[in-house]
Write a protein that holds these residues in place. Structure first.
Motif, PDB file in Angstrom:
ATOM      1  N   LEU A   1      -4.337  13.811   6.697  1.00  0.00           N
ATOM      2  CA  LEU A   1      -4.778  13.928   5.307  1.00  0.00           C
ATOM      3  C   LEU A   1      -6.252  13.575   5.111  1.00  0.00           C
ATOM      4  O   LEU A   1      -6.699  13.385   3.970  1.00  0.00           O
ATOM      5  N   ALA A   2      -6.994  13.518   6.191  1.00  0.00           N
ATOM      6  CA  ALA A   2      -8.380  13.042   6.120  1.00  0.00           C
ATOM      7  C   ALA A   2      -9.237  13.826   5.131  1.00  0.00           C
ATOM      8  O   ALA A   2     -10.134  13.262   4.495  1.00  0.00           O
ATOM      9  N   ASP A   3      -8.974  15.122   4.976  1.00  0.00           N
ATOM     10  CA  ASP A   3      -9.804  15.943   4.087  1.00  0.00           C
ATOM     11  C   ASP A   3      -9.122  16.235   2.754  1.00  0.00           C
ATOM     12  O   ASP A   3      -9.572  17.081   1.989  1.00  0.00           O
ATOM     13  N   ALA A   4      -8.035  15.525   2.454  1.00  0.00           N
ATOM     14  CA  ALA A   4      -7.298  15.757   1.206  1.00  0.00           C
ATOM     15  C   ALA A   4      -7.696  14.721   0.161  1.00  0.00           C
ATOM     16  O   ALA A   4      -8.100  13.609   0.481  1.00  0.00           O
ATOM     17  N   GLU A   5      -7.564  15.102  -1.105  1.00  0.00           N
ATOM     18  CA  GLU A   5      -7.905  14.221  -2.218  1.00  0.00           C
ATOM     19  C   GLU A   5      -6.652  13.888  -3.024  1.00  0.00           C
ATOM     20  O   GLU A   5      -5.992  14.788  -3.546  1.00  0.00           O
ATOM     21  N   PRO A   6      -6.288  12.607  -3.131  1.00  0.00           N
ATOM     22  CA  PRO A   6      -5.106  12.252  -3.928  1.00  0.00           C
ATOM     23  C   PRO A   6      -5.350  12.493  -5.415  1.00  0.00           C
ATOM     24  O   PRO A   6      -6.494  12.487  -5.878  1.00  0.00           O
ATOM     25  N   ARG A   7      -4.258  12.670  -6.161  1.00  0.00           N
ATOM     26  CA  ARG A   7      -4.338  12.903  -7.600  1.00  0.00           C
ATOM     27  C   ARG A   7      -4.113  11.630  -8.403  1.00  0.00           C
ATOM     28  O   ARG A   7      -3.900  11.682  -9.613  1.00  0.00           O
ATOM     29  N   CYS A   8      -4.152  10.500  -7.732  1.00  0.00           N
ATOM     30  CA  CYS A   8      -4.014   9.204  -8.379  1.00  0.00           C
ATOM     31  C   CYS A   8      -4.761   8.195  -7.512  1.00  0.00           C
ATOM     32  O   CYS A   8      -5.262   8.536  -6.439  1.00  0.00           O
ATOM     33  N   THR A   9      -4.834   6.970  -7.968  1.00  0.00           N
ATOM     34  CA  THR A   9      -5.412   5.917  -7.131  1.00  0.00           C
ATOM     35  C   THR A   9      -4.384   5.547  -6.077  1.00  0.00           C
ATOM     36  O   THR A   9      -3.257   5.168  -6.400  1.00  0.00           O
ATOM     37  N   ARG A  10      -4.744   5.678  -4.815  1.00  0.00           N
ATOM     38  CA  ARG A  10      -3.796   5.515  -3.714  1.00  0.00           C
ATOM     39  C   ARG A  10      -4.228   4.381  -2.798  1.00  0.00           C
ATOM     40  O   ARG A  10      -5.393   4.308  -2.403  1.00  0.00           O
ATOM     41  N   ALA A  11      -3.273   3.511  -2.457  1.00  0.00           N
ATOM     42  CA  ALA A  11      -3.518   2.427  -1.514  1.00  0.00           C
ATOM     43  C   ALA A  11      -2.504   2.520  -0.376  1.00  0.00           C
ATOM     44  O   ALA A  11      -1.300   2.690  -0.623  1.00  0.00           O
ATOM     45  N   VAL A  12      -2.994   2.445   0.844  1.00  0.00           N
ATOM     46  CA  VAL A  12      -2.150   2.500   2.031  1.00  0.00           C
ATOM     47  C   VAL A  12      -1.958   1.079   2.542  1.00  0.00           C
ATOM     48  O   VAL A  12      -2.938   0.366   2.788  1.00  0.00           O
ATOM     49  N   VAL A  13      -0.699   0.666   2.689  1.00  0.00           N
ATOM     50  CA  VAL A  13      -0.394  -0.721   3.050  1.00  0.00           C
ATOM     51  C   VAL A  13       0.457  -0.757   4.323  1.00  0.00           C
ATOM     52  O   VAL A  13       1.681  -0.566   4.264  1.00  0.00           O
ATOM     53  N   PRO A  14      -0.154  -0.982   5.484  1.00  0.00           N
ATOM     54  CA  PRO A  14       0.647  -1.154   6.707  1.00  0.00           C
ATOM     55  C   PRO A  14       1.565  -2.356   6.560  1.00  0.00           C
ATOM     56  O   PRO A  14       1.125  -3.439   6.156  1.00  0.00           O
ATOM     57  N   ALA A  15       2.841  -2.165   6.841  1.00  0.00           N
ATOM     58  CA  ALA A  15       3.792  -3.246   6.603  1.00  0.00           C
ATOM     59  C   ALA A  15       5.044  -3.056   7.438  1.00  0.00           C
ATOM     60  O   ALA A  15       5.448  -1.931   7.752  1.00  0.00           O
ATOM     61  N   ASP A  16       5.653  -4.169   7.789  1.00  0.00           N
ATOM     62  CA  ASP A  16       6.953  -4.208   8.450  1.00  0.00           C
ATOM     63  C   ASP A  16       7.890  -4.920   7.482  1.00  0.00           C
ATOM     64  O   ASP A  16       7.633  -6.064   7.096  1.00  0.00           O
ATOM     65  N   PHE A  17       8.966  -4.271   7.066  1.00  0.00           N
ATOM     66  CA  PHE A  17       9.840  -4.841   6.058  1.00  0.00           C
ATOM     67  C   PHE A  17      10.625  -6.047   6.553  1.00  0.00           C
ATOM     68  O   PHE A  17      11.333  -6.694   5.785  1.00  0.00           O
ATOM     69  N   ARG A  18      10.494  -6.360   7.843  1.00  0.00           N
ATOM     70  CA  ARG A  18      11.122  -7.570   8.370  1.00  0.00           C
ATOM     71  C   ARG A  18      10.181  -8.767   8.256  1.00  0.00           C
ATOM     72  O   ARG A  18      10.553  -9.890   8.608  1.00  0.00           O
ATOM     73  N   THR A  19       8.956  -8.527   7.791  1.00  0.00           N
ATOM     74  CA  THR A  19       7.982  -9.604   7.628  1.00  0.00           C
ATOM     75  C   THR A  19       7.610  -9.724   6.145  1.00  0.00           C
ATOM     76  O   THR A  19       8.242  -9.107   5.285  1.00  0.00           O
ATOM     77  N   ASP A  20       6.546 -10.472   5.840  1.00  0.00           N
ATOM     78  CA  ASP A  20       6.156 -10.707   4.445  1.00  0.00           C
ATOM     79  C   ASP A  20       5.327  -9.530   3.920  1.00  0.00           C
ATOM     80  O   ASP A  20       4.127  -9.626   3.728  1.00  0.00           O
ATOM     81  N   TRP A  21       6.005  -8.420   3.665  1.00  0.00           N
ATOM     82  CA  TRP A  21       5.317  -7.231   3.178  1.00  0.00           C
ATOM     83  C   TRP A  21       4.852  -7.412   1.729  1.00  0.00           C
ATOM     84  O   TRP A  21       3.902  -6.760   1.294  1.00  0.00           O
ATOM     85  N   ALA A  22       5.496  -8.307   0.980  1.00  0.00           N
ATOM     86  CA  ALA A  22       5.099  -8.526  -0.412  1.00  0.00           C
ATOM     87  C   ALA A  22       3.667  -9.044  -0.498  1.00  0.00           C
ATOM     88  O   ALA A  22       2.904  -8.654  -1.388  1.00  0.00           O
ATOM     89  N   LYS A  23       3.291  -9.923   0.410  1.00  0.00           N
ATOM     90  CA  LYS A  23       1.920 -10.441   0.413  1.00  0.00           C
ATOM     91  C   LYS A  23       0.931  -9.326   0.710  1.00  0.00           C
ATOM     92  O   LYS A  23      -0.121  -9.219   0.067  1.00  0.00           O
TER      93      LYS A  23
END
Length: 261
Positions: free
Chosen positions: A115-137
Motif C-alpha cells: 500500500l506504499a503508494d495508496a492514500e487512505p480516506r481517513c486518518t490511519r494508524a498502524v499498530v504492531p501488536a500481539d494480542f497475548r501481550t499489552d496491546w492496549a498500551k
C-alpha cells in the motif's frame, strides 16, 4: 508471513474475486495486489461445497462489516487483527474518522509494502501488536482515546484464540470502551467448525482454530455490559440479493455499550 497470517491472503483472494463481479457487494482493488505480491503463499481456490460456503460467508461478512462501520456513528475505529483489510482506503469515511489497524508486525510490514503508494480516506494508524501481550498500551501510545466512543471490529479473529485469550481480548476491549461504543464479530457456528475440521480443503484454516469464546457471544456481551443484537447469515445475505441455497446457523453479532442507538 507465518501460517496464521497467510490465511489473510486466502481472504484477499476471495475479496479479489468478488470485486471482479459486475454485481459485486464491494470493490476491493487492493485485494488482488496483495495476492500478486505473494503468489506462492495464496491458498488455492478449491471449489468444494464447504470451501465455497466459507467463501460465501466471507463475502457477506465483508459487506456486513462495511455497513456496520459506516453507520456506527463513531469517529474512532479499531480493527483488531486487521490483516489485509483495506477499509481505510476503499470506504467513504465521514470527516474526522481515526482508524487504528492492529496486527502482528510481519503482517503489517507486508501490507505497508503493497500500500506504499495508496492514500487512505481517513486518518490511519498502524499498530504492531500481539494480542497475548499489552496491546492496549500500544494502541493508546498511537493516539487512541478510551474516553471517546469507538467502533471495534474483530473480523475472523476470535476462532483463532483460545477461550481464555478470547475472553481476555474482549475484556480489554470493554475496559477501553466509552459509552456509545460499538463492537462486531462473528457468532460461533459449532457445526460448521466441526465440518471444516474434517475437510481437507479447509485444513489450512481449521488446523489453526482454537475455539474462541466458550459461551454464546450475546451472553458474554450482556454479562459485560453490552447490548447485543444477533444477525443471522440468511436474512443478511438475502438483504444483499444473495439468498442462501440452504439454511445456515452462522451469523454475526453487533453490540452497543451504554445508551442504545
Amino acid at each position: 508471513m507465518d501460517e496464521v497470517s497467510t490465511t489473510a491472503l486466502g481472504m484477499a483472494r476471495v475479496r479479489a474475486a468478488e470485486s471482479e463481479r459486475p454485481d459485486g457487494l464491494f470493490d476491493d482493488p487492493w485485494a488482488a495486489r496483495f495476492c500478486a505480491a505473494a503468489p506462492d503463499q495464496v491458498p488455492g481456490g478449491e471449489r468444494t461445497p464447504l470451501s465455497m460456503s466459507f467463501a460465501f460467508h466471507a463475502i457477506i461478512r465483508t459487506r456486513f462489516y462495511d455497513d456496520y462501520l459506516l453507520t456506527a456513528g463513531c469517529r474512532q475505529v479499531v480493527l483488531l487483527a486487521a490483516g489485509l483489510d483495506s477499509r481505510a482506503y476503499r470506504l467513504d469515511w465521514p470527516a474526522g474518522v481515526s482508524l487504528y489497524e492492529l496486527d502482528l508486525p510481519k503482517v503489517l510490514a507486508f501490507k505497508e509494502s503493497v500500500l506504499a503508494d495508496a492514500e487512505p480516506r481517513c486518518t490511519r494508524a498502524v499498530v504492531p501488536a500481539d494480542f497475548r501481550t499489552d496491546w492496549a498500551k500500544a494502541l493508546q501510545d498511537n493516539g487512541f482515546r478510551p474516553q471517546e466512543p469507538t467502533a471495534w471490529l474483530a473480523e475472523g479473529l476470535l476462532i483463532y484464540l483460545t477461550p481464555q485469550d478470547a475472553d481476555r481480548l474482549l475484556t480489554t476491549v470493554t475496559t477501553l470502551s466509552a459509552q456509545s461504543s460499538r463492537i462486531a464479530f462473528e457468532r460461533g457456528d459449532r457445526s460448521y467448525q466441526d465440518q471444516a475440521t474434517n475437510s481437507p480443503s479447509m485444513q489450512r484454516y481449521s488446523a489453526l482454530w482454537k475455539g474462541g469464546l466458550d459461551r454464546p457471544a450475546s451472553q458474554w456481551l450482556t454479562d459485560h455490559g453490552w447490548r447485543p443484537t444477533e444477525h443471522d447469515l440468511g436474512p443478511v445475505a438475502a438483504s444483499y440479493g444473495r439468498p442462501l441455497r440452504k439454511e445456515a446457523s452462522s451469523g454475526f453479532v453487533t453490540a452497543s455499550r451504554g445508551a442504545s442507538r
